[in-house]
Design a protein around this motif. Structure first.
Motif, PDB file in Angstrom:
ATOM      1  N   ARG A   1      -7.828  -3.481  12.412  1.00 21.75           N
ATOM      2  CA  ARG A   1      -7.580  -4.857  11.983  1.00 21.75           C
ATOM      3  C   ARG A   1      -8.900  -5.539  11.707  1.00 21.75           C
ATOM      4  NH1 ARG A   1      -4.418  -7.661  16.685  1.00 21.75           N
ATOM      5  NH2 ARG A   1      -4.718  -9.529  15.391  1.00 21.75           N
TER       6      ARG A   1
ATOM      7  N   GLN B   1      -4.487   3.601   8.251  1.00 18.01           N
ATOM      8  CA  GLN B   1      -4.999   4.720   7.463  1.00 18.01           C
ATOM      9  C   GLN B   1      -4.204   5.960   7.829  1.00 18.01           C
ATOM     10  OE1 GLN B   1      -7.467   4.852   5.003  1.00 18.01           O
ATOM     11  NE2 GLN B   1      -6.709   6.950   4.746  1.00 18.01           N
TER      12      GLN B   1
ATOM     13  N   ARG C   1      -3.490   4.247   2.554  1.00 20.03           N
ATOM     14  CA  ARG C   1      -3.850   3.179   3.474  1.00 20.03           C
ATOM     15  C   ARG C   1      -2.927   1.998   3.250  1.00 20.03           C
ATOM     16  NH1 ARG C   1      -9.334  -0.393   4.532  1.00 20.03           N
ATOM     17  NH2 ARG C   1      -8.696  -1.421   2.598  1.00 20.03           N
TER      18      ARG C   1
ATOM     19  N   TYR D   1      -4.451  -2.826   9.132  1.00 17.85           N
ATOM     20  CA  TYR D   1      -4.479  -1.617   8.304  1.00 17.85           C
ATOM     21  C   TYR D   1      -3.854  -0.434   9.040  1.00 17.85           C
ATOM     22  CZ  TYR D   1      -8.076  -4.352   5.908  1.00 17.85           C
ATOM     23  OH  TYR D   1      -8.770  -5.344   5.258  1.00 17.85           O
TER      24      TYR D   1
ATOM     25  N   SER E   1      -1.794  -1.882   4.151  1.00 17.57           N
ATOM     26  CA  SER E   1      -2.382  -3.147   4.572  1.00 17.57           C
ATOM     27  C   SER E   1      -1.266  -4.120   4.912  1.00 17.57           C
ATOM     28  CB  SER E   1      -3.245  -3.739   3.460  1.00 17.57           C
ATOM     29  OG  SER E   1      -4.318  -2.899   3.132  1.00 17.57           O
TER      30      SER E   1
ATOM     31  N   THR F   1      -6.020  -9.363   8.387  1.00 14.63           N
ATOM     32  CA  THR F   1      -5.405  -8.178   7.809  1.00 14.63           C
ATOM     33  C   THR F   1      -5.364  -7.027   8.804  1.00 14.63           C
ATOM     34  OG1 THR F   1      -6.195  -8.837   5.616  1.00 14.63           O
ATOM     35  CG2 THR F   1      -5.437  -6.571   5.866  1.00 14.63           C
TER      36      THR F   1
ATOM     37  N   GLY G   1       0.780  -1.219   0.000  1.00 17.82           N
ATOM     38  CA  GLY G   1       0.000   0.000   0.000  1.00 17.82           C
ATOM     39  C   GLY G   1       0.814   1.272   0.000  1.00 17.82           C
TER      40      GLY G   1
END
Length: 122
Positions: free
Chosen positions: A71, A81, A18, A79, A20, A77, A7
């Motif tokens: 998450r 942001q 974002r 994340y 990942s 996964t 990402g």
């Protein structure tokens, strides 16, 4: 746990990205997760962390209010942001997994992803 971050990219100051982090192997939901970053010539620094239950989060002061960690345990996964990006956010970002509930020290983490580069232009 095997971790794969993605990402990253090039973005202008004030923009958003974002990140990942896909996890495989041992049960993702049993681990606290975190994001770290390392800029050229600098030590790896803590960015954000989240507990396995998503009940607890930690943020570095430098990103508080701009970055959000989350998450999805069903998708294995993690994340990050990132909003209102600044040139000083430029770094390679790493995701990591810890057996602790939540942690901010790199040595508390047991597994690391390979990193994804974020470049913020001014």
């Amino acid at each position: 746990v095997q971790l794969q971050a993605c990402g990253g990219g090039l973005v202008q100051a004030g923009g958003s990205l974002r990140l990942s982090c896909a996890a495989s192997g041992r049960t993702f939901s049993r681990y606290g997760m975190g994001w770290f970053r390392q800029a050229p010539g600098k030590e790896r620094e803590f960015v954000a962390a989240i507990s396995w239950s998503r009940g607890s989060t930690l943020y570095a002061d430098s990103v508080k209010g701009r970055f959000t960690i989350s998450r999805d345990n069903a998708k294995n996964t993690l994340y990050l942001q990132m909003n209102s990006l600044k040139p000083e956010d430029t770094a390679v970002y790493y995701c990591a997994a810890t057996r602790m509930v939540v942690a901010s020290i790199p040595t508390d983490y047991d597994y690391w992803g390979q990193g994804t580069l974020v470049t913020v232009s001014s």
